[in-house]
Scaffold this active site. Structure first.
Site, mmCIF file in Angstrom:
data_model
loop_
_atom_site.group_PDB
_atom_site.id
_atom_site.type_symbol
_atom_site.label_atom_id
_atom_site.label_comp_id
_atom_site.label_asym_id
_atom_site.label_seq_id
_atom_site.Cartn_x
_atom_site.Cartn_y
_atom_site.Cartn_z
ATOM 1 N N ASP A 130 -32.393 -2.001 17.461
ATOM 2 C CA ASP A 130 -31.469 -2.046 18.600
ATOM 3 C C ASP A 130 -30.105 -2.590 18.157
ATOM 4 O O ASP A 130 -29.056 -2.127 18.593
ATOM 5 C CB ASP A 130 -32.068 -2.914 19.715
ATOM 6 C CG ASP A 130 -33.513 -2.521 19.974
ATOM 7 O OD1 ASP A 130 -33.747 -1.334 20.236
ATOM 8 O OD2 ASP A 130 -34.407 -3.383 19.868
ATOM 9 N N HIS A 178 -37.673 -6.127 23.073
ATOM 10 C CA HIS A 178 -37.471 -4.754 22.597
ATOM 11 C C HIS A 178 -38.033 -3.824 23.669
ATOM 12 O O HIS A 178 -39.186 -3.393 23.612
ATOM 13 C CB HIS A 178 -38.160 -4.528 21.255
ATOM 14 C CG HIS A 178 -38.129 -3.089 20.849
ATOM 15 N ND1 HIS A 178 -36.968 -2.449 20.515
ATOM 16 C CD2 HIS A 178 -39.102 -2.152 20.783
ATOM 17 C CE1 HIS A 178 -37.234 -1.181 20.251
ATOM 18 N NE2 HIS A 178 -38.527 -0.970 20.414
HETATM 19 P P1 NAI Z 1 -47.624 6.547 14.510
HETATM 20 O O1 NAI Z 1 -48.471 6.872 15.692
HETATM 21 O O2 NAI Z 1 -47.056 7.635 13.686
HETATM 22 O O3 NAI Z 1 -48.469 5.628 13.511
HETATM 23 C C1 NAI Z 1 -49.204 4.541 13.922
HETATM 24 C C2 NAI Z 1 -50.273 4.268 12.886
HETATM 25 O O4 NAI Z 1 -50.892 3.035 13.235
HETATM 26 C C3 NAI Z 1 -51.376 5.325 12.861
HETATM 27 O O5 NAI Z 1 -51.620 5.714 11.515
HETATM 28 C C4 NAI Z 1 -52.575 4.601 13.465
HETATM 29 O O6 NAI Z 1 -53.800 5.067 12.951
HETATM 30 C C5 NAI Z 1 -52.273 3.174 13.033
HETATM 31 N N1 NAI Z 1 -52.960 2.137 13.790
HETATM 32 C C6 NAI Z 1 -53.282 2.118 15.101
HETATM 33 N N2 NAI Z 1 -53.957 0.997 15.397
HETATM 34 C C7 NAI Z 1 -54.029 0.279 14.249
HETATM 35 C C8 NAI Z 1 -54.637 -0.954 13.910
HETATM 36 N N3 NAI Z 1 -55.302 -1.671 14.815
HETATM 37 N N4 NAI Z 1 -54.541 -1.388 12.647
HETATM 38 C C9 NAI Z 1 -53.892 -0.658 11.719
HETATM 39 N N5 NAI Z 1 -53.325 0.535 11.971
HETATM 40 C C10 NAI Z 1 -53.400 1.000 13.220
HETATM 41 O O7 NAI Z 1 -46.494 5.555 15.039
HETATM 42 P P2 NAI Z 1 -45.088 5.175 14.397
HETATM 43 O O8 NAI Z 1 -44.074 6.171 14.799
HETATM 44 O O9 NAI Z 1 -45.254 4.882 12.964
HETATM 45 O O10 NAI Z 1 -44.765 3.844 15.237
HETATM 46 C C11 NAI Z 1 -45.557 2.688 15.073
HETATM 47 C C12 NAI Z 1 -45.240 1.661 16.145
HETATM 48 O O11 NAI Z 1 -43.901 1.208 16.031
HETATM 49 C C13 NAI Z 1 -45.375 2.168 17.589
HETATM 50 O O12 NAI Z 1 -45.993 1.147 18.357
HETATM 51 C C14 NAI Z 1 -43.938 2.314 18.032
HETATM 52 O O13 NAI Z 1 -43.816 2.186 19.440
HETATM 53 C C15 NAI Z 1 -43.304 1.145 17.318
HETATM 54 N N6 NAI Z 1 -41.856 1.212 17.167
HETATM 55 C C16 NAI Z 1 -41.174 0.026 17.289
HETATM 56 C C17 NAI Z 1 -39.816 -0.017 17.144
HETATM 57 C C18 NAI Z 1 -39.070 -1.306 17.295
HETATM 58 O O14 NAI Z 1 -37.839 -1.247 17.285
HETATM 59 N N7 NAI Z 1 -39.700 -2.457 17.422
HETATM 60 C C19 NAI Z 1 -39.056 1.213 16.850
HETATM 61 C C20 NAI Z 1 -39.853 2.391 16.703
HETATM 62 C C21 NAI Z 1 -41.222 2.377 16.862
#
Ligand code: NAI
Length: 333
Positions: free
Chosen positions: A159, A187
């Site tokens: 952000d 966030h």
């Molecule tokens: P994605 O869906 O592509 O990947 C998530 C991965 O986490 C998957 O491989 C899934 O199997 C794994 N996963 C789920 N539960 C898990 C657990 N208990 N232990 C270990 N691995 C687990 O998602 P992406 O795009 O990589 O985003 C990840 C997270 O980051 C989402 O929650 C998203 O909302 C968040 N995010 C946060 C931002 C921020 O600024 N704080 C910015 C963008 C995304």
């Protein structure tokens, strides 16, 4: 050659990690003379894809990548780690209410907090990226009674960087010339990108932009940028999130040149209740962060900060059954 530092990344088979891991292995985090060991964690269903990612990491021939290990549980994955990037979290499924999403993630982060407490290097530094990241970080922190509160942070750097992007474009100024801006709070679309102290090439930013553009264009753009990117790309922001995670941890480990936005344990600064994980203006030095005091906040800003406090307290209420009794604040910084 230095001893490798151990870095765990959860959600390692996901989108953000597909950029993040390659940056870590290339030395963009700790520098090009620091070898690393990557401990990659995902859920059992993610292991097949994770093997593919590990093969690609190997295929890059990174000289700094001393070791890669794959784990389907945090207890093994967090063994002896110096840094944790907690990226994985449970996405909202069809028909899932916000409270259900909070509860599902609360369980994940309670377990991860305990695993950090029991298995990581006691000096581990933790960044939570997985949403809802502020409250997930709070849950992990409260489940790690032997670690210091200051070791847990959540990511609002994306952000912050988005605010820099918008302002730089508006003013025609290189990002390097923009200082003193702060993203306050959660966030979430409630976050407050505050410009009261921001300068562009040493001159007050608020003197150079119209109030209407700031409040009715820039702030909503930053607040809703995630949704806008999903609309355009058909997938959520991944490369920019990976870059922000790297910026956050690099500044924390090696020092920040300027004020940066980090969601950290509140010590009561700026009337934010103690114990919330809240995005503040921070400065990093010698491996520690510190909340910068005395930043000006307009009446508009004070109300926006309060809206974030209210929202985060509401989130905390939804998961309070998973929060062990409050432990005394131990902020070393
Ligand atoms: P994605 O869906 O592509 O990947 C998530 C991965 O986490 C998957 O491989 C899934 O199997 C794994 N996963 C789920 N539960 C898990 C657990 N208990 N232990 C270990 N691995 C687990 O998602 P992406 O795009 O990589 O985003 C990840 C997270 O980051 C989402 O929650 C998203 O909302 C968040 N995010 C946060 C931002 C921020 O600024 N704080 C910015 C963008 C995304």
């Amino acid at each position: 050659m230095k001893k490798p530092l151990r870095i765990a990344v959860t959600g390692a088979a996901g989108n953000i990690s597909y950029t993040l891991l390659f940056k870590l292995a290339a030395g963009e985090f700790l520098g090009v003379d620091q070898p690393i060991a990557l401990q990659l964690v995902d859920i059992p269903q993610g292991m097949k894809a994770l093997k593919g990612v590990a093969m690609e990491l190997l295929d890059c021939g990174f000289p700094l990548l001393a070791e890669i290990s794959l784990h389907d549980n945090p207890e093994e994955g967090f063994k002896d780690i110096d840094y944790a990037f907690l990226v994985g979290s449970r996405p909202r499924g069809p028909g899932m209410e916000r409270a259900d999403l909070m509860a599902a993630n609360a369980e994940i982060f309670a377990r991860q907090g305990k695993a950090l407490n029991d298995f990581a290097n006691p000096a581990v530094r933790v960044l939570v990226v997985g949403n809802p990241c502020n409250t997930n970080a709070l849950i992990a922190q409260r489940n790690a009674p032997d670690l210091d509160s200051s070791q847990f942070t959540a990511m609002t750097r994306l952000d912050h960087n988005r605010t820099i992007g918008q302002l730089g474009q508006k003013l025609g100024v290189n990002p390097m010339g923009l200082t003193g801006l702060v993203v306050w709070g959660n966030h979430s679309p409630t976050m407050y990108p505050g410009l009261e102290n921001a300068e562009a090439l040493g001159m007050d930013v608020l003197d150079q932009i119209e109030d209407d553009w700031y409040k009715n264009t820039m702030i909503p753009t930053v607040q809703k940028r995630g949704a806008e990117i999903i609309g355009a790309r058909g997938a959520s922001s991944a490369a920019s999130a990976a870059q922000a995670a790297l910026d956050h941890m690099r500044d924390w480990a090696l020092g920040s040149d300027d004020i940066v936005s980090m969601a950290v344990y509140s010590d009561g600064s700026y009337n934010v209740p103690e114990g919330l994980i809240f995005s503040f203006p921070c400065i990093c030095q010698f491996g520690n962060w510190k909340i910068v005091q005395g930043m000006e906040l307009s009446d508009f800003g004070v109300a926006a900060v309060q809206a974030n406090v209210d929202e985060l307290q509401g989130e905390m209420d939804m998961v309070k059954h998973l929060l062990p009794e409050s432990k005394p604040a131990q902020v070393k910084n």
